[in-house]
Design a protein around this motif. Structure first.
Motif, mmCIF file in Angstrom:
data_model
loop_
_atom_site.group_PDB
_atom_site.id
_atom_site.type_symbol
_atom_site.label_atom_id
_atom_site.label_comp_id
_atom_site.label_asym_id
_atom_site.label_seq_id
_atom_site.Cartn_x
_atom_site.Cartn_y
_atom_site.Cartn_z
ATOM 1 N N LEU A 10 2.232 5.245 5.393
ATOM 2 C CA LEU A 10 1.767 4.927 4.040
ATOM 3 C C LEU A 10 0.769 5.964 3.526
ATOM 4 O O LEU A 10 0.827 6.366 2.359
ATOM 5 N N ALA A 11 -0.151 6.385 4.390
ATOM 6 C CA ALA A 11 -1.144 7.382 3.974
ATOM 7 C C ALA A 11 -0.464 8.692 3.596
ATOM 8 O O ALA A 11 -0.817 9.340 2.598
ATOM 9 N N GLY A 12 0.535 9.110 4.378
ATOM 10 C CA GLY A 12 1.270 10.338 4.073
ATOM 11 C C GLY A 12 2.075 10.223 2.793
ATOM 12 O O GLY A 12 2.130 11.160 1.989
ATOM 13 N N LEU A 13 2.717 9.065 2.588
ATOM 14 C CA LEU A 13 3.510 8.849 1.382
ATOM 15 C C LEU A 13 2.624 8.878 0.136
ATOM 16 O O LEU A 13 2.947 9.530 -0.864
ATOM 17 N N LEU A 14 1.496 8.175 0.180
ATOM 18 C CA LEU A 14 0.574 8.145 -0.959
ATOM 19 C C LEU A 14 0.001 9.528 -1.256
ATOM 20 O O LEU A 14 -0.148 9.920 -2.417
ATOM 21 N N SER A 15 -0.323 10.283 -0.204
ATOM 22 C CA SER A 15 -0.849 11.636 -0.397
ATOM 23 C C SER A 15 0.196 12.533 -1.050
ATOM 24 O O SER A 15 -0.118 13.369 -1.897
ATOM 25 N N MET A 16 1.452 12.330 -0.672
ATOM 26 C CA MET A 16 2.511 13.176 -1.218
ATOM 27 C C MET A 16 2.764 12.880 -2.689
ATOM 28 O O MET A 16 2.887 13.803 -3.503
#
Length: 449
Positions: A329-335
């Protein structure tokens, strides 16, 4: 000697040709560009690591008041990066690999200059470092591809070289090779991911660029493996169910990441149409706040690239059960936030988390399970199975597990293709191609195109 030249006119022409500035200047500029990619990639890596260390020092350990600073720092940092990317460095958003792919499809040098330039090199490096300083779940490897392609394209302009598509490919490969110290993965990445229409005549450019960038990296950092050396060996007799699970489940989650990222990015772009800057900053603030909340809930594990967590898993330290979901989730939101930053390292961390959890479930070695999870998930995200297993082999220095990693990568790729038919980087590259077409039409005026 003069008699020899008269007797062998081909030798005379060869000497004249190799003594010509027109012949040597492009080669010298190309070699300097490749060495420059290696040096800048190393400096980028060092600065990125320092940014993460400063973030950890600033936020302190769990329990103290400083641990909650990301609730303010992370969203503000996301907004700052998104504003700078929109205002001063348009074309720097996201990974950087889609920009390099798009540039290979564009034919006009002016169109390429909007996504590959020295200005974007500075902006990409600076904003990625700021993002890591603020706790974003991003990596520097994708940005290094855009940096490498930009530097090589600029070298082509200075040297008067006309092979722009091949030079972009060579710069991209050199960037990956220098970022991970993985020369083979750089070459495979160039063939499989960057150049779906790979041309054999670019072999020399790619190999030379990778060698020179690699030499510069080795000269500054020495020879190293990105994740240390993995000691465990996979036993097919006992662990084949784990190989299947990591490949299929990892690939499924990788495809889900790709699918969600593409859908969210398209919806955000449509929503941003009316007030692009204001709405882009709102999205960045919301994503930054969500990343901060996830990071605090995970005890700080999801901030940054995830390198420490992935390396720990490869070396045998189990990760928390739900680390992979939080990092996902953190990676998706950052992207989708619109800030510059890559997904390579965060994806490897998610894959290591999936493998670690499956290893605990199957009663297998954490190190082995982490490697398989990384291969399956990464192949699912980028849909490039050869790059996935080669890069993991080179990053861990263990070639005993090559067949198992190949199988996990192929299973991850096959699973991903059934869920998401569009490779992530290539789908995102079409956004930049479409922008170049719109810009051309706007410049030409009505009725001119």
């Amino acid at each position: 000697m003069a008699g020899t030249s008269r007797k062998y006119p081909m030798l005379r022409r060869s000497r004249a040709m190799w003594g010509s500035r027109r012949v040597w200047q492009p080669r010298l500029v190309f070699w300097a560009g490749a060495l420059g990619i290696g040096v800048i990639s190393v400096l980028f890596a060092v600065l990125a690591d320092r940014a993460q260390e400063l973030f950890q020092l600033m936020t302190g350990d769990a329990g103290g008041w400083r641990f909650y600073l990301p609730l303010a720092i992370t969203p503000l940092g996301f907004v700052l990066c998104a504003w700078l990317a929109q205002t001063f460095f348009p074309g720097s958003q996201g990974s950087g690999i889609p920009q390099a792919i798009a540039a290979r499809h564009l034919r006009d040098d002016e169109d390429r200059s909007h996504i590959l330039s020295l200005k974007l090199v500075a902006g990409k490096i600076m904003l990625t470092i700021v993002g890591l300083f603020c706790g974003a779940s991003i990596g520097r490897e994708g940005p290094t591809v855009q940096v490498g392609a930009s530097l090589m394209l600029q070298a082509a302009r200075w040297g008067g070289m006309v092979q722009a598509r091949g030079l972009i490919l060579a710069g991209s490969a050199a960037g990956i090779a220098a970022a991970f110290n993985t020369p083979l993965a750089g070459i495979v990445f160039a063939i499989e991911e960057m150049g779906r229409t790979y041309e054999a005549r670019t072999n020399g450019l790619v190999l030379t660029a990778v060698i020179l960038a690699g030499l510069a990296s080795l000269g500054l950092l020495g020879n190293y493996t990105y994740f240390g050396v993995a000691r465990d060996t996979i036993s097919f007799a006992a662990e084949w169910p784990l190989v299947l699970a990591c490949g299929i489940i990892g690939g499924g989650f990788g495809a889900l990441f790709s699918l969600l990222a593409l859908k969210a990015t398209r919806r955000i772009r449509r929503w941003n149409t009316g007030q692009p800057l204001r709405r882009a900053l709102i999205v960045a603030a919301i994503c930054g706040l969500a990343v901060a909340v996830i990071g605090i809930a995970s005890g700080g594990l999801t901030f940054g690239t995830g390198y420490v967590q992935a390396r720990g898993a490869v070396e045998g330290t189990p990760l928390p059960w739900f680390f992979f979901a939080e990092k996902f989730l953190a990676g998706l939101l950052s992207m989708i936030s619109g800030i510059p930053g890559g997904i390579f390292a965060p994806s490897l961390a998610v894959g290591a988390g999936i493998g670690s959890s499956l290893g605990l479930l199957f009663g297998a070695s954490t190190g082995v399970a982490a490697l398989l999870g990384m291969a399956g998930y990464f192949a699912g995200v980028v849909q490039a199975p050869m790059t996935a297993f080669v890069i993991i082999l080179e990053m861990t220095g263990n070639h005993d597990n090559v067949i198992a990693l190949m199988l996990a990568s192929m299973l991850g790729y096959g699973t991903a293709r059934m869920i998401s038919h569009e490779p992530l980087y290539h789908a995102l590259s079409r956004v930049f191609i479409a922008e170049a077409i719109r810009r051309r039409r706007a410049e030409a005026g009505p009725g001119q195109v």
